[in-house]
Design a protein around this motif. Structure first.
Motif, PDB file in Angstrom:
ATOM      1  N   LEU A 118       9.763  37.896  86.518  1.00  0.00           N
ATOM      2  CA  LEU A 118       9.841  38.172  85.078  1.00  0.00           C
ATOM      3  C   LEU A 118      10.420  36.967  84.331  1.00  0.00           C
ATOM      4  CD1 LEU A 118      11.185  41.439  83.466  1.00  0.00           C
ATOM      5  CD2 LEU A 118      11.894  39.230  82.595  1.00  0.00           C
ATOM      6  N   GLY A 119      11.521  36.447  84.851  1.00  0.00           N
ATOM      7  CA  GLY A 119      12.167  35.330  84.165  1.00  0.00           C
ATOM      8  C   GLY A 119      11.309  34.088  84.126  1.00  0.00           C
ATOM      9  N   LEU A 163       7.958  33.898  84.343  1.00  0.00           N
ATOM     10  CA  LEU A 163       6.820  34.084  83.426  1.00  0.00           C
ATOM     11  C   LEU A 163       7.287  34.082  81.974  1.00  0.00           C
ATOM     12  CD1 LEU A 163       3.748  34.535  83.731  1.00  0.00           C
ATOM     13  CD2 LEU A 163       5.014  34.593  85.863  1.00  0.00           C
ATOM     14  N   ALA A 164       8.438  34.714  81.698  1.00  0.00           N
ATOM     15  CA  ALA A 164       8.949  34.712  80.324  1.00  0.00           C
ATOM     16  C   ALA A 164       9.274  33.288  79.878  1.00  0.00           C
ATOM     17  CB  ALA A 164      10.193  35.597  80.220  1.00  0.00           C
ATOM     18  N   GLY A 180       7.009  42.178  87.417  1.00  0.00           N
ATOM     19  CA  GLY A 180       7.500  41.024  86.677  1.00  0.00           C
ATOM     20  C   GLY A 180       6.470  40.325  85.822  1.00  0.00           C
ATOM     21  N   GLY A 200       7.161  39.855  82.086  1.00  0.00           N
ATOM     22  CA  GLY A 200       7.482  38.463  81.764  1.00  0.00           C
ATOM     23  C   GLY A 200       6.671  37.945  80.593  1.00  0.00           C
ATOM     24  N   GLY A 216       8.359  36.976  77.075  1.00  0.00           N
ATOM     25  CA  GLY A 216       8.168  35.619  76.565  1.00  0.00           C
ATOM     26  C   GLY A 216       7.545  35.614  75.186  1.00  0.00           C
TER      27      GLY A 216
END
Length: 796
Positions: free
Chosen positions: A450-451, A453-454, A730, A734, A738
């Protein structure tokens, strides 16, 4: 008993405690440096204004022989300093970079107004023409600092008198050469830089006094900075006095707080938010990574304490004993981390805020550092105590372990044993001595994907904005400065047909520019008068004006006037106020009197209606030329100059906001790196712990016929399943996170929002995640395959 055990622990397990202390120190340094830097960045503009006597407004009549003494005598004026609308060159520095600031015309500047912070050297003697001061980045960019000599090159009187002379053009400056020496590096609210701007050089008023004709000639103009006694609360009264004294009510008055300080605060706040996000990501990584080490240490200590339980050690004492070592290590690590964060302050703040920092270098933020010094050991103590308490309960308790529906389904489907066992290892915590916490690993895998991709989605938005000036409303690539103060420098009507016939020209807007007032708010108005096609304008809401009583406002102007689409605004400029209907909100060209988010579009008829009684029919006259995709602005500008015979065309500079957004372009990538470490640490720890804590189960399966290769595949399946769950949850979250964050930034900046797409990140995230997960599985899989079955079964 507790003291005795702690002494024993410190002697036999000092190495793990040392590693834990270093981990805490590294994490504390990173997190505190980020948060302290963010706090320093967000206050940079306000701290710069303290004690520097900043100007409240800039008054820009742009009128030759304007009587400033009468304005200086107005009761609202605390102090006033004048400056010519002119400049000079510096030998060895291209005029296109224009390092000169407007030279002061009197000795009030740097003394009673805009009294600067002296970062190095001293202030110049106002009576000497051979002393100058520079802005902080001047020595960095041009490698000339305090004590270095330079030559200033002035315009000749003939050049100053020519309306068509461009100081940044090919014709060299033909005026006097003045030898000067840099005596100081200064910073003040007016004499400062923003990201993307050229560093400045400021001479003394003695230079202007000696070479006045080389600066203003017979028709040059002198404007002023004014510090008002009551600040902006007396602005309206000052404007009324200015109108009476000058017999003009169309004089442009810049509210310097709104024009410069508020945008600087927004940029600094954006960078501070980025640093805070970095700090939060580092904190999350530290909680997961350091927390696992703490939990592992506490759990192992609880296992060792079982022998003392038989001689009276209570559960509460067991928790205290298991937590004491990590707490002391965290205390030492936090102390080192505070020192490291204080050292790191030398490089803070970053980006635009560094240009506004009035006290660069070492800085100790006792609030942030103090909270961090207390919080780090407390978090470690809480983690150790919680892990120890859970371990004691698990060892006392019984009951069935939670089963995974995925593992049960795999067994019922008759899938190979490695797949069933790997699913159990990944999703079932087990019980007793083989119990393993699986949720942190799942959370780490999801948070990592997730982090990342964000962060990459957000970074794609930053890159898109940095590479597309039209996101900031700059839909033209070439411009020509064709008139000033009501006088055209070139025959615009003859130029327009020639420009529109160029094959690379999409449309041209004939922009007359002037400034009107709505109460205390200045509104820079542009005519929307396209030729050759529809000139593109970025609209946030509504439509372009079509009638003489209609206008489009830029977002910041609409906010200051507290009006929306459909509302009405009264504008005045030299005559009776007229009422205009707001038909939409949109961006404008960036100019010397406005940025893209302030001002208004009006029709030619609407412009004539507003400025019918103005002192000048226009302040500036410009042609904005929009080109077809792929056209080279410099080549087209040169071609148009040849075709029209007017050397006034040039490629449009990027708005300063583009440089500001580029300034934080790397931070999302750094955040992605931290979150990758979080995911790798969580998954890697889970794999290694599962093999070690469940070695008895693996040994039993090996004794029943599982091969070494199948044992390796158990860990591979476990790692692959963790990665797949992380990807499934995620990836969509993400992208959504984002885009949401970028939408907030777009509204805050403001800019035209385009949904960002991190194409390569989306394409590569799945294969990279699976490859990394299986690389992490290599060593635990080797350990599982090489277990000594008989030894494990005997000891277990």
């Amino acid at each position: 008993m507790i003291t005795m055990w702690l002494r024993l622990e410190l002697r036999r397990r000092w190495r793990p405690l040392l590693v834990l202390a270093l981990l805490v120190a590294f994490a504390t340094t990173t997190v505190l440096a980020a948060f302290a830097g963010a706090r320093r960045a967000v206050t940079a503009v306000d701290r710069l204004q303290v004690g520097t006597l900043p100007a409240t407004i800039a008054v820009l009549p742009n009128q030759p022989d304007f009587d400033w003494e009468e304005i200086r005598a107005l009761p609202e004026v605390e102090t006033l300093t004048t400056f010519p609308v002119s400049g000079f060159g510096v030998d060895g520095i291209p005029m296109s970079e224009n390092p000169s600031t407007f030279p002061p015309a009197d000795d009030e500047v740097l003394r009673t107004i805009e009294r600067p912070v002296v970062l190095e050297g001293r202030l110049p003697d106002p009576a000497r023409i051979d002393e100058v001061v520079v802005s902080p980045r001047f020595p960095v960019v041009y490698h000339r600092g305090v004590g270095d000599a330079m030559t200033l090159r002035l315009m000749s009187v003939e050049q100053v008198s020519r309306d068509d002379f461009d100081p940044a053009g090919a014709e060299p400056l033909a005026g006097p050469a003045v030898k000067v020496r840099i005596v100081g590096v200064i910073l003040s609210p007016w004499y400062t830089e923003d990201v993307g701007q050229t560093p400045g050089l400021l001479p003394t008023p003695a230079l202007f006094a000696r070479y006045r004709d080389n600066f203003v000639g017979p028709n040059g103009t002198i404007n002023a900075l004014v510090r008002l006694k009551g600040g902006l609360t007396t602005l309206h009264a000052f404007q009324e006095g200015l109108a009476r004294a000058s017999q003009r009510n169309d004089i442009d008055v810049w509210d310097l707080e709104a024009k410069f300080q508020e945008p600087r605060r927004r940029v600094d706040a954006f960078e501070a938010a980025s640093l805070s996000a970095f700090g939060l990501a580092a904190l999350a990584a530290a909680i997961v990574l350091v927390g696992q080490s703490v939990a592992r240490y506490a759990t192992a200590t609880v296992a060792d304490l079982q022998v003392l339980r038989a001689v009276g050690l209570t559960p509460r004492q067991g928790v205290v004993v298991a937590s004491a070592g990590p707490f002391l290590a965290a205390l030492a690590g936090a102390t080192l981390g505070v020192v490291g964060a204080a050292v790191a302050s030398v490089w803070m703040p970053i980006g635009a805020a560094a240009l506004h920092e009035s006290a660069p270098g070492f800085d100790v933020d006792w609030l942030i550092l103090g909270v961090g010094w207390v919080l780090a050991p407390v978090l470690v103590l809480a983690g150790a105590a919680g892990s120890a308490a859970v371990a004691l309960v698990v060892r006392r308790g019984a009951g069935s372990a939670r089963r995974s529906a995925v593992a049960l389904a795999a067994a019922r489907l008759g899938l190979p044993v490695p797949m069933v066992v790997g699913a159990r290892f990944a999703l079932e915590p087990g019980r007793g001595r083989s119990a393993v916490a699986v949720r942190p690993a799942l959370l780490g895998a999801v948070a990592g994907v997730l982090g990342v991709l964000a962060a990459f989605t957000f970074s794609a938005g930053v890159s898109d904005a940095a590479g597309h000036p039209e996101r900031f409303g700059q839909t033209f690539q070439v411009e020509a400065f064709t008139g000033i103060n009501g006088q055209d420098l070139a025959p615009v009507e003859d130029m327009l047909p020639v420009v529109t016939e160029d094959p690379d020209v999409l449309a041209v807007n004939d922009s007359r520019v002037a400034v009107a007032q709505s109460g205390d708010t200045s509104v820079t108005a542009y005519t929307y008068d396209p030729a050759g096609g529809r000139f593109p304008v970025v609209m946030v809401d509504g439509r372009l004006p079509a009638a003489a009583d209609e206008m489009v406002l830029a977002p910041v102007s609409a906010r200051r006037l507290d009006v929306e689409t459909g509302g009405r605004v009264r504008l005045a400029s030299g005559g009776e106020p007229v009422t205009m209907k707001v038909t939409g909100i949109g961006f404008l060209p960036s100019g010397s009197h406005n940025d893209y988010s302030a001002g208004a579009w009006v029709t030619p008829a609407g412009y004539d209606r507003v400025f019918a009684a103005a002192h000048y029919p226009f302040k500036f006259h410009l042609l904005h030329v929009a080109l077809r995709t792929g056209a080279d602005p410099k080549a087209v500008a040169a071609r148009l100059a040849d075709a029209t015979g007017v050397a006034l065309f040039g490629a449009s500079p990027l708005p300063v906001q583009v440089w500001q957004i580029k300034d934080v372009q790397e931070l999302p990538i750094v955040l992605a790196g931290f979150l990758v470490l979080l995911a790798l640490g969580a998954v890697g720890h889970a794999l290694a712990t599962a093999v070690r804590r469940r070695r008895h189960e693996v040994a039993v399966l090996r004794a029943l016929g599982m091969t070494r290769r199948q044992a390796r595949w158990v860990v591979v399946v476990q790692a692959t399943l963790l990665a797949l769950i992380g990807l499934a949850v995620g990836v969509p979250l993400g992208v959504a996170v984002g885009r949401t964050l970028w939408r907030l930034v777009a509204d805050f900046t403001p800019l035209d929002y385009a949904p960002p797409l991190a194409f390569w990140a989306l394409v590569l995230v799945a294969p990279v995640a699976l490859v990394l997960a299986n690389l992490l599985a290599a060593w635990p899989g080797r350990v599982a395959a090489r277990l000594r079955i008989g030894h494990v079964l005997r000891t277990e």
